[in-house]
Design an enzyme around this catalytic site. Structure first.
Site, mmCIF file in Angstrom:
data_model
loop_
_atom_site.group_PDB
_atom_site.id
_atom_site.type_symbol
_atom_site.label_atom_id
_atom_site.label_comp_id
_atom_site.label_asym_id
_atom_site.label_seq_id
_atom_site.Cartn_x
_atom_site.Cartn_y
_atom_site.Cartn_z
ATOM 1 N N ASP A 1 0.857 -1.160 0.000
ATOM 2 C CA ASP A 1 0.000 0.000 0.000
ATOM 3 C C ASP A 1 0.915 1.238 0.000
ATOM 4 O O ASP A 1 2.096 1.126 0.364
ATOM 5 C CB ASP A 1 -0.846 -0.086 1.280
ATOM 6 N N ASP B 1 0.124 5.200 1.027
ATOM 7 C CA ASP B 1 0.029 6.091 2.188
ATOM 8 C C ASP B 1 0.067 5.313 3.495
ATOM 9 O O ASP B 1 -0.674 4.348 3.666
ATOM 10 C CB ASP B 1 -1.285 6.890 2.154
HETATM 11 P P1 IMP Z 1 -3.265 4.117 -0.211
HETATM 12 O O1 IMP Z 1 -3.083 4.143 1.269
HETATM 13 O O2 IMP Z 1 -1.966 4.105 -0.953
HETATM 14 O O3 IMP Z 1 -4.203 3.051 -0.660
HETATM 15 O O4 IMP Z 1 -3.895 5.536 -0.630
HETATM 16 C C1 IMP Z 1 -5.073 6.020 -0.042
HETATM 17 C C2 IMP Z 1 -5.102 7.522 -0.126
HETATM 18 O O5 IMP Z 1 -4.889 7.960 -1.477
HETATM 19 C C3 IMP Z 1 -6.436 8.120 0.242
HETATM 20 O O6 IMP Z 1 -6.580 8.272 1.624
HETATM 21 C C4 IMP Z 1 -6.423 9.440 -0.488
HETATM 22 O O7 IMP Z 1 -5.870 10.445 0.337
HETATM 23 C C5 IMP Z 1 -5.506 9.221 -1.680
HETATM 24 N N1 IMP Z 1 -6.240 9.204 -2.976
HETATM 25 C C6 IMP Z 1 -5.966 9.979 -4.018
HETATM 26 N N2 IMP Z 1 -6.750 9.688 -5.051
HETATM 27 C C7 IMP Z 1 -7.552 8.680 -4.662
HETATM 28 C C8 IMP Z 1 -8.563 7.928 -5.332
HETATM 29 O O8 IMP Z 1 -8.879 8.125 -6.505
HETATM 30 N N3 IMP Z 1 -9.162 6.961 -4.610
HETATM 31 C C9 IMP Z 1 -8.801 6.698 -3.331
HETATM 32 N N4 IMP Z 1 -7.851 7.372 -2.678
HETATM 33 C C10 IMP Z 1 -7.224 8.374 -3.336
HETATM 34 MG MG MG Z 2 -2.675 3.205 3.390
#
Ligand code: IMP
Ligand code: MG
Length: 424
Positions: free
Chosen positions: A153, A155
């Protein structure tokens, strides 16, 4: 009458992991019986040889993990025979899911005990995090010889929420070590950017792309093994030294699963309209300082600049939107994921199970027991890494530094295993 249990369930079920809570409960018994706080531990009592109180506790905790290990084995055996409903573990923890591998839990506990002296604690019982980290270690131990695909993942897992993989991020050399070991490394993020040149994704992972470009990895290792799947399961890019951004778009025809190819634009549109309406209603009803962002395959609710949304507000929005979508007719035809991103709420078309399966299939048919997804969002409702469990083994981390620690643990396990075989 509404019982306390029902109230607890309604209020907290989405914020609990039942398997971990159950293990915590089992460990609480030896904690209470054997780790009683003592005012003044003395080296000799009534002439009886002194034994550190933690020795007893340690062996009791180890026994608990040993017994759970056997229950997991039994659960796997039942699952293989198609009689999972007869698994004893299923009886004890009805929501327990698939185990892709056996879990050496006793060994994993002893490794964590070595690092963090869990049994030496006399006032604080084994916690959620103790159990989570022990499960992580067991999973990593089980994968030593078999890992072929690891997905991360973005973020909170690779970088801080809303951040980027900058060149100084300590995870980068670990990711390169995985690539060098010919393991496919995928970044599996909800963040969905539709630009085919990968310019937006480059902004998020430029440190890794530049480090890979400068590394001594072979072209095969770079190009075939470093991939990024964005928007849960919607946009696939792979590393390319020829591309200006370092990322090259992979045509959907080449990798998308039939279920994703079959989605109709009008269904997607209708589905996102419903999600958007609920998000707007939530903003109005709770007077949230937030705005809506609509994309081709997602709709999000973001705090207005300078404001933050509380956990309660974010969770309420996720549960509201999830509930409406669950009952919408069009949802029967749309795989989706509604989640609390920590600062925002998103509803995405697709989910991380489909993301993992897409990669496993595209890479020639990698099995769930040879795949690992590392993420921070594993609660059953409102968390988006959770669905990856349906396709792969998982490791649940709580911060980017825990990801680094988990990778160090894994790389060390591999190093030891290959030196035992005389390979190094
Ligand atoms: P992950 O943790 O890498 O899955 O990313 C999740 C975070 O990406 C979300 O909390 C958003 O802040 C950001 N984000 C940006 N664009 C999108 C989208 O199109 N769908 C979902 N999350 C997004
Ligand atoms: Mg995440």
């Amino acid at each position: 009458m509404t019982t306390r249990y029902r109230v607890e369930y309604a209020l907290k079920s989405h914020r609990r992991d039942n398997f971990i809570e159950w293990i915590k409960g089992l460990l609480a018994v030896p904690f209470v019986l054997h780790s009683q706080p003592r005012v003044n531990p003395s080296p000799a009592e009534n002439g009886v040889a002194w034994k550190a109180p933690s020795a007893d506790t340690r062996s009791r905790y180890a026994e608990v993990f040993h017994d759970i290990e056997e229950l997991v084995d039994d659960h796997i055996a039942h699952a293989e025979q198609g009689t999972v409903d007869q698994s004893k573990l299923k009886l004890l923890v009805p929501s327990v899911g698939t185990f892709w591998t056996k879990l050496p839990l006793e060994r994993a506990f002893l490794a964590n005990e070595e690092r963090r002296a869990i049994s030496a604690r006399r006032f604080v019982a084994p916690s959620f995090n103790d159990v989570r980290l022990t499960l992580n270690s067991a999973q990593l131990m089980a994968l030593v010889d078999d890992l072929k695909l690891i997905t991360f993942d973005g973020d909170v897992t690779l970088y801080n929420d809303g951040g980027a993989l900058s060149p100084d991020n300590p995870v980068i050399p670990r990711l390169i070590a995985l690539l060098r070991a010919d393991i496919h490394v995928g970044i599996l993020t909800a963040a969905g950017y539709e630009e085919k040149n990968g310019v937006k994704y480059r902004e998020r992972i430029y440190g890794l792309l530049d480090a890979v470009a400068a590394s001594d990895l072979t072209e095969e290792q770079k190009k075939r093994r470093l991939i990024l799947l964005g928007g849960e399961s919607n946009y696939l890019l792979r590393y390319s030294s020829e591309a200006e951004t370092g990322l090259e778009w992979v045509d959907e025809e080449e990798w998308q699963l039939d279920i994703m190819k079959a989605l109709k634009d009008e269904d997607i549109h209708q589905f996102l309209d419903i999600a958007e309406t609920v998000l707007r209603e939530c903003i109005d009803m709770m007077r949230l300082p937030a705005t809506i962002l609509r994309k081709g395959k997602a709709v999000g609710m973001n705090p207005t600049p300078g404001k933050t949304l509380s956990r309660e507000q974010l969770e309420e929005v996720v549960l509201a939107v999830q509930r409406t979508l669950m009952f919408a007719e069009v949802s029967q035809r749309i795989p989706f994921c509604a989640f609390n991103g920590g600062a925002d709420v998103w509803v995405d078309i697709g989910d991380k199970r489909l993301g993992v399966v897409s990669l496993q299939t595209w890479l020639g048919g990698i099995h769930g027991r040879c795949t690992l997804h590392v993420g921070d969002q594993f609660l059953s409702l409102g968390h988006n890494d959770f669905k990856a469990r349906l396709a792969a083994t998982t490791v649940w981390i709580a911060s980017p530094s825990e990801t680094v620690e988990a990778l160090d643990e894994y790389l060390e396990l591999r190093r030891r295993a290959s030196s035992c075989l005389g390979l190094t």
